[in-house]
Design an enzyme around this catalytic site. Structure first.
Site, PDB file in Angstrom:
ATOM      1  N   LEU A  97      12.133 -20.434   2.128  1.00  0.00           N
ATOM      2  CA  LEU A  97      10.908 -19.533   2.288  1.00  0.00           C
ATOM      3  C   LEU A  97      10.075 -19.645   1.333  1.00  0.00           C
ATOM      4  O   LEU A  97      10.214 -19.908   0.166  1.00  0.00           O
ATOM      5  CB  LEU A  97      11.307 -17.634   2.414  1.00  0.00           C
ATOM      6  CG  LEU A  97      10.570 -16.928   2.153  1.00  0.00           C
ATOM      7  CD1 LEU A  97      10.053 -16.426   3.382  1.00  0.00           C
ATOM      8  CD2 LEU A  97      11.062 -15.382   1.507  1.00  0.00           C
ATOM      9  N   ARG A 142      -9.243   0.092 -11.210  1.00  0.00           N
ATOM     10  CA  ARG A 142      -8.349   0.959 -11.366  1.00  0.00           C
ATOM     11  C   ARG A 142      -7.987   1.395 -12.838  1.00  0.00           C
ATOM     12  O   ARG A 142      -8.701   0.663 -13.614  1.00  0.00           O
ATOM     13  CB  ARG A 142      -6.812   0.769 -10.823  1.00  0.00           C
ATOM     14  CG  ARG A 142      -7.086   0.628  -9.493  1.00  0.00           C
ATOM     15  CD  ARG A 142      -5.413   0.267  -8.826  1.00  0.00           C
ATOM     16  NE  ARG A 142      -5.423   0.212  -7.424  1.00  0.00           N
ATOM     17  CZ  ARG A 142      -4.688   0.621  -6.696  1.00  0.00           C
ATOM     18  NH1 ARG A 142      -3.534   1.430  -7.096  1.00  0.00           N
ATOM     19  NH2 ARG A 142      -4.858   0.805  -5.529  1.00  0.00           N
ATOM     20  N   ASP A 147       0.999  -1.271   0.072  1.00  0.00           N
ATOM     21  CA  ASP A 147      -0.084  -0.014  -0.088  1.00  0.00           C
ATOM     22  C   ASP A 147       1.060   1.299   0.045  1.00  0.00           C
ATOM     23  O   ASP A 147       2.074   1.167   0.457  1.00  0.00           O
ATOM     24  CB  ASP A 147      -0.728  -0.112   1.167  1.00  0.00           C
ATOM     25  CG  ASP A 147      -2.056   1.169   1.208  1.00  0.00           C
ATOM     26  OD1 ASP A 147      -2.508   1.247   0.114  1.00  0.00           O
ATOM     27  OD2 ASP A 147      -2.520   1.496   2.349  1.00  0.00           O
ATOM     28  N   GLY A 148       0.388   2.448  -0.488  1.00  0.00           N
ATOM     29  CA  GLY A 148       0.980   3.841  -0.399  1.00  0.00           C
ATOM     30  C   GLY A 148       1.960   3.868  -1.810  1.00  0.00           C
ATOM     31  O   GLY A 148       2.685   4.863  -1.758  1.00  0.00           O
ATOM     32  N   ASN A 149       2.067   2.801  -2.689  1.00  0.00           N
ATOM     33  CA  ASN A 149       2.909   3.352  -3.848  1.00  0.00           C
ATOM     34  C   ASN A 149       2.577   4.426  -4.672  1.00  0.00           C
ATOM     35  O   ASN A 149       3.500   5.168  -4.720  1.00  0.00           O
ATOM     36  CB  ASN A 149       2.535   2.117  -4.889  1.00  0.00           C
ATOM     37  CG  ASN A 149       3.490   0.810  -4.415  1.00  0.00           C
ATOM     38  OD1 ASN A 149       3.999   0.663  -3.264  1.00  0.00           O
ATOM     39  ND2 ASN A 149       3.272  -0.273  -5.034  1.00  0.00           N
ATOM     40  N   GLY A 150       1.266   4.708  -4.791  1.00  0.00           N
ATOM     41  CA  GLY A 150       0.618   6.019  -5.520  1.00  0.00           C
ATOM     42  C   GLY A 150       0.917   7.123  -4.523  1.00  0.00           C
ATOM     43  O   GLY A 150       1.362   8.196  -5.304  1.00  0.00           O
ATOM     44  N   ARG A 151       0.703   7.106  -3.262  1.00  0.00           N
ATOM     45  CA  ARG A 151       1.199   8.406  -2.438  1.00  0.00           C
ATOM     46  C   ARG A 151       2.795   8.676  -2.369  1.00  0.00           C
ATOM     47  O   ARG A 151       3.084   9.800  -2.685  1.00  0.00           O
ATOM     48  CB  ARG A 151       0.697   8.184  -1.108  1.00  0.00           C
ATOM     49  CG  ARG A 151      -0.781   8.368  -0.997  1.00  0.00           C
ATOM     50  CD  ARG A 151      -1.490   7.889   0.377  1.00  0.00           C
ATOM     51  NE  ARG A 151      -1.769   6.628   0.237  1.00  0.00           N
ATOM     52  CZ  ARG A 151      -1.917   5.705   1.157  1.00  0.00           C
ATOM     53  NH1 ARG A 151      -1.622   6.051   2.475  1.00  0.00           N
ATOM     54  NH2 ARG A 151      -1.885   4.277   1.228  1.00  0.00           N
ATOM     55  N   TRP A 152       3.338   7.555  -2.416  1.00  0.00           N
ATOM     56  CA  TRP A 152       5.030   8.079  -2.236  1.00  0.00           C
ATOM     57  C   TRP A 152       5.193   8.672  -3.267  1.00  0.00           C
ATOM     58  O   TRP A 152       6.052   9.692  -3.493  1.00  0.00           O
ATOM     59  CB  TRP A 152       5.373   6.196  -2.231  1.00  0.00           C
ATOM     60  CG  TRP A 152       7.085   6.431  -2.238  1.00  0.00           C
ATOM     61  CD1 TRP A 152       7.817   6.613  -1.061  1.00  0.00           C
ATOM     62  CD2 TRP A 152       7.854   6.396  -3.498  1.00  0.00           C
ATOM     63  NE1 TRP A 152       9.129   6.205  -1.461  1.00  0.00           N
ATOM     64  CE2 TRP A 152       9.169   6.526  -2.961  1.00  0.00           C
ATOM     65  CE3 TRP A 152       7.569   6.430  -4.844  1.00  0.00           C
ATOM     66  CZ2 TRP A 152      10.276   6.634  -3.705  1.00  0.00           C
ATOM     67  CZ3 TRP A 152       8.872   6.432  -5.596  1.00  0.00           C
ATOM     68  CH2 TRP A 152      10.000   6.581  -4.957  1.00  0.00           C
ATOM     69  N   HIS A 176       4.758   2.035  -8.165  1.00  0.00           N
ATOM     70  CA  HIS A 176       4.856   0.716  -8.253  1.00  0.00           C
ATOM     71  C   HIS A 176       6.129   0.167  -8.498  1.00  0.00           C
ATOM     72  O   HIS A 176       6.594  -0.781  -7.891  1.00  0.00           O
ATOM     73  CB  HIS A 176       3.650   0.399  -9.365  1.00  0.00           C
ATOM     74  CG  HIS A 176       2.358   0.776  -8.894  1.00  0.00           C
ATOM     75  ND1 HIS A 176       1.701   0.538  -7.731  1.00  0.00           N
ATOM     76  CD2 HIS A 176       1.364   1.213  -9.480  1.00  0.00           C
ATOM     77  CE1 HIS A 176       0.527   0.874  -7.559  1.00  0.00           C
ATOM     78  NE2 HIS A 176       0.399   1.313  -8.837  1.00  0.00           N
ATOM     79  N   GLU A 189     -10.596  -5.836  -6.168  1.00  0.00           N
ATOM     80  CA  GLU A 189     -11.053  -4.600  -6.535  1.00  0.00           C
ATOM     81  C   GLU A 189     -10.195  -3.791  -7.246  1.00  0.00           C
ATOM     82  O   GLU A 189     -10.529  -2.963  -7.680  1.00  0.00           O
ATOM     83  CB  GLU A 189     -11.329  -3.899  -4.876  1.00  0.00           C
ATOM     84  CG  GLU A 189     -12.599  -4.446  -4.223  1.00  0.00           C
ATOM     85  CD  GLU A 189     -12.234  -5.804  -3.504  1.00  0.00           C
ATOM     86  OE1 GLU A 189     -11.113  -6.025  -3.268  1.00  0.00           O
ATOM     87  OE2 GLU A 189     -13.308  -6.593  -3.169  1.00  0.00           O
TER      88      GLU A 189
HETATM   89  C1  FPP Z   1      -0.488  -0.373  -3.606  1.00  0.00           C
HETATM   90  O1  FPP Z   1      -0.402   1.040  -3.646  1.00  0.00           O
HETATM   91  C2  FPP Z   1      -0.106  -1.400  -4.655  1.00  0.00           C
HETATM   92  C3  FPP Z   1      -0.638  -1.850  -5.479  1.00  0.00           C
HETATM   93  C4  FPP Z   1      -2.373  -2.077  -5.511  1.00  0.00           C
HETATM   94  C5  FPP Z   1       0.040  -2.830  -6.457  1.00  0.00           C
HETATM   95  C6  FPP Z   1       1.381  -3.461  -6.011  1.00  0.00           C
HETATM   96  C7  FPP Z   1       1.665  -4.417  -7.189  1.00  0.00           C
HETATM   97  C8  FPP Z   1       2.711  -4.442  -7.782  1.00  0.00           C
HETATM   98  C9  FPP Z   1       3.910  -3.312  -7.573  1.00  0.00           C
HETATM   99  C10 FPP Z   1       2.947  -5.334  -8.908  1.00  0.00           C
HETATM  100  C11 FPP Z   1       3.311  -6.860  -8.665  1.00  0.00           C
HETATM  101  C12 FPP Z   1       4.112  -7.030  -7.423  1.00  0.00           C
HETATM  102  C13 FPP Z   1       4.691  -8.366  -7.245  1.00  0.00           C
HETATM  103  C14 FPP Z   1       5.445  -8.600  -6.188  1.00  0.00           C
HETATM  104  C15 FPP Z   1       4.804  -9.497  -8.343  1.00  0.00           C
HETATM  105  P1  FPP Z   1      -1.477   1.892  -4.191  1.00  0.00           P
HETATM  106  O2  FPP Z   1      -1.458   2.029  -5.465  1.00  0.00           O
HETATM  107  O3  FPP Z   1      -2.707   1.402  -3.520  1.00  0.00           O
HETATM  108  O4  FPP Z   1      -0.895   3.348  -3.193  1.00  0.00           O
HETATM  109  P2  FPP Z   1      -1.917   4.516  -2.608  1.00  0.00           P
HETATM  110  O5  FPP Z   1      -2.573   3.759  -1.359  1.00  0.00           O
HETATM  111  O6  FPP Z   1      -0.846   5.367  -2.222  1.00  0.00           O
HETATM  112  O7  FPP Z   1      -2.819   4.833  -3.616  1.00  0.00           O
END
Ligand code: FPP
Length: 186
Positions: free
Chosen positions: A137, A77, A26-31, A43, A73
């Site tokens: 693992l 997007r 979580d938080g990729n977009g905000r980052w 991402h 869900e």
């Molecule tokens: C959440 O950040 C991240 C996701 C919904 C996607 C994560 C998936 C990947 C990076 C691709 C595949 C990964 C693997 C390990 C094969 P968000 O977009 O919800 O960020 P936000 O909460 O800031 O909006």
């Protein structure tokens, strides 16, 4: 000091660590937004974090790492973001399998296969096959995963077993039901 527990369902008693760790990505977009970057840059950075976390878990003796990667869900997007996430998943399976294998990591995928692009499924299946002997693992990717979907799919499997006489409703309990969850054996 107690002996290090080697069973994957057990408990790492030497360091009193959990056996199974699950992370919601979580938080990729905000980052990315905080840095004035497009969401997909978040991402990409998330993938780097995945590599670090997988290595660290293997090093410190965690036995199962579940990454909640893509929820049922998340299909809502924008199309381009979904396509990018699918591409990242496929590339991860293709590019990382050899290293995972070398590090004793077994890749496992849970979630609904239906809906995932065939090329993604093929790459994941190949990577699971390539890493099947990993015993350090288990890296469990929850992809197209939802808790409710998991319960529905498990219920369907129980009904199918009932229809062919493999399960008696009277003896169905939490343990037998859990054998039909995606996480059976974990
Ligand atoms: C959440 O950040 C991240 C996701 C919904 C996607 C994560 C998936 C990947 C990076 C691709 C595949 C990964 C693997 C390990 C094969 P968000 O977009 O919800 O960020 P936000 O909460 O800031 O909006």
């Amino acid at each position: 000091m107690e002996e290090h527990d080697q069973t994957i369902t057990g408990h790492n008693s030497l360091l009193d660590m959990p056996c199974h760790v699950a992370i919601i990505m979580d938080g990729n977009g905000r980052w990315a937004q905080q840095r004035g970057l497009p969401r997909i840059a978040g991402h990409q950075a998330g993938m780097k974090a995945v590599r670090r976390v997988v290595r660290a878990c293997a090093d410190i003796g965690i036995r199962i790492l579940t990454l909640y990667t893509f929820s049922t869900e998340n299909w809502q997007r924008p199309k381009a973001e979904v396509a990018f996430l699918m591409k990242l998943s496929e590339e991860y399976a293709r590019r990382e399998a050899a290293e995972l294998r070398r590090d004793g990591v077994r890749l496992n995928v849970i979630g609904r296969r239906v809906g995932l692009p065939p090329s993604v499924l093929a790459a994941l299946d190949r990577a699971m096959e390539e890493t099947r002997d990993g015993n350090k693992l288990i890296l469990n990717l929850a992809l197209n995963y939802g808790g409710r979907a998991e319960i529905v799919d498990a219920s369907r499997a129980v009904v199918a077993d009932y229809q062919c006489g493999k399960v008696d409703p009277e003896s169905l309990d939490e343990t037998t039901f859990s054998l039909h969850l995606y996480t059976a054996g974990l």
